[in-house]
Every structure is written in C-alpha cells, then in structure tokens.
Design an enzyme around this catalytic site. Sequence first.
Site, PDB file in Angstrom:
ATOM      1  N   TYR A 159       1.027  -1.159   0.076  1.00  0.00           N
ATOM      2  CA  TYR A 159      -0.009   0.003   0.061  1.00  0.00           C
ATOM      3  C   TYR A 159       0.864   1.165  -0.101  1.00  0.00           C
ATOM      4  O   TYR A 159       0.569   2.195  -0.950  1.00  0.00           O
ATOM      5  CB  TYR A 159      -0.753  -0.120   1.234  1.00  0.00           C
ATOM      6  CG  TYR A 159      -1.596   1.252   1.582  1.00  0.00           C
ATOM      7  CD1 TYR A 159      -2.957   1.457   0.941  1.00  0.00           C
ATOM      8  CD2 TYR A 159      -1.350   2.348   2.450  1.00  0.00           C
ATOM      9  CE1 TYR A 159      -3.737   2.664   1.150  1.00  0.00           C
ATOM     10  CE2 TYR A 159      -2.069   3.204   2.855  1.00  0.00           C
ATOM     11  CZ  TYR A 159      -3.336   3.449   1.943  1.00  0.00           C
ATOM     12  OH  TYR A 159      -3.872   4.562   2.523  1.00  0.00           O
ATOM     13  N   LYS A 163       0.937   4.895  -2.417  1.00  0.00           N
ATOM     14  CA  LYS A 163       0.696   6.331  -1.826  1.00  0.00           C
ATOM     15  C   LYS A 163       1.859   7.357  -2.370  1.00  0.00           C
ATOM     16  O   LYS A 163       1.835   8.326  -2.489  1.00  0.00           O
ATOM     17  CB  LYS A 163       0.111   6.204  -0.600  1.00  0.00           C
ATOM     18  CG  LYS A 163      -1.019   5.680  -0.211  1.00  0.00           C
ATOM     19  CD  LYS A 163      -2.281   6.197  -1.021  1.00  0.00           C
ATOM     20  CE  LYS A 163      -3.727   5.745  -0.693  1.00  0.00           C
ATOM     21  NZ  LYS A 163      -4.766   6.605  -1.403  1.00  0.00           N
ATOM     22  N   THR A 191      -4.436   8.831   9.953  1.00  0.00           N
ATOM     23  CA  THR A 191      -5.519   8.177  10.450  1.00  0.00           C
ATOM     24  C   THR A 191      -6.857   8.663  10.470  1.00  0.00           C
ATOM     25  O   THR A 191      -7.374   9.272  11.270  1.00  0.00           O
ATOM     26  CB  THR A 191      -5.104   7.356  11.673  1.00  0.00           C
ATOM     27  OG1 THR A 191      -3.845   6.875  11.805  1.00  0.00           O
ATOM     28  CG2 THR A 191      -6.047   6.094  11.820  1.00  0.00           C
TER      29      THR A 191
END
Length: 256
Positions: A159, A163, A191
């Site tokens: 992941y 990004k 988050t």
Amino acid sequence: MLLKDKTVIITGASRGIGRAAALECARQGADVVIGYSGSESSRSGVDALIEEIQSLGCGAVAVGAPAGDPETGDKLVEAAVSYFGTVDVFVNNAGICPFHSFLDMPRETYLETVNTNLNGAFFAVQAAANQMKRQGRGGAIIAVSSISALVGGGMQTHYTPTKAGLLSLMQSCAIALGPYGIRCNALLPGTIETDINKEDLADQEKRDYMASRTPLGRLGRPEDLAGPIVFLASDMAAYVTGASLLVDGGMYVNLQ
C-alpha cells in the site's frame, strides 16, 4: 460558493472521504460526477448521495466502474462532459488497503492494490488532464495520497508504495501540466476513520494508541479532508501546484 459553476469528478465517492468531499463541493456550488466501484452494495449509498447533492441545488451523476480499470478515467470524463459540459476539477480518491504481512503477500493482493491505487489513477488523471487541455482554461487535479507516502507500515508494504507513487505523480504532473494552467497537488491524510481501516481500528487498544499519537487528540473524520480538497480545487489556491498537504492532526511531526 468557492466552486460555483465548476464540474468536479471524484473517484471512490460513494463513501468515506470521497463522499464527504462530494457533498462539500456541492455546498460550494459544484456539479459532481461520482465515481464508484459499480458494486450493487454501493448503489443505494450512491443514489442517496445524488439526492443529497441535488437537494443542495447542484447536479450529480454516478459512474460505476472499477478504479483499477485503465478505461474508467475516460468513462468519468465522458460523463462529465455529457451531463455538465466541462471538467474543471479531478479528485483521485479511490483506494484500497487490505492489510497483509510482507513475506507471504499473495501476488493477487499486491497487484489489485497497485492497480486500484496507482495504475488506474495514472490513466484517470491523464484522461482528465487531456480534457482540461482541450478546454483551454486550466483546472485542478488533486490526489488523495496518505501519510503512508512518507512513513512505512509492516502490514502495508503493498500500500505505502502506491501512496508514495501518487505523491510523486502529482509532483511530476505539476511540471508537465503547468503550461496548460492545470494545477496538481496531493493531500496526505493521517489516520481517518473510514471503511478502509474499520477492521484494523476495531482493536480498541490500537485505536487508543493511534489517537494518542495525534497531537489534536483524536482520529480524523472524512469531513476533515473535505475543506482542504475544496481549497485546492478553488481559485483560492491559484498559485499552489506540486504541493503536498498533510491532514493528519499533527501525527507526522509527533516524535514522542
């Protein structure tokens, strides 16, 4: 009404950050093209979102197609031009993060993550940029990257590179598209409580820890990203391109 008379395309807009951004863009006067996966489970939420946007006096249309499909960007642009005549803002928000350890990462999990988060984004940004170039009056492209573009995660080895790739894509596109008046910027959420991490944050101990790591003392909400997206989409950010904006409650700078 910072986005009055503008058309905004948002991918992954059926829920979470994308949904919050779609609603705020409409509140600011924009017509919205809602990109979503096309799944039946998402459709009721999409229909409700369209109704809510229309109740604000703006237009909305949905395009159901997988974010990882290279053709999806063309479909989104075609819908925007067909229904609203223009593409002024493109927000690449769609993404997945199926948490998994590195050493036994299934190839299909890695490839699905990269296709959804990065490869599909590349072609969608390209499609939007070409339409903006044809229109000849510039535009704004925003990629929702992540704090994970700057730091690692043991269960996110598939992941975090995607990004970081989105952040780099916006930096390079800012250079490539600047001559056409197209601004390209990245948002880096911390988050944020969405479906992407719902299972991970179900662990109360981890949830409390993540909140404690954030100087503002709480986890983020999808609505926390909506304002920054509108700002970067609007003429208030007319001289902002190639930038990356952390929206993380201060988590990144908290060393203790």
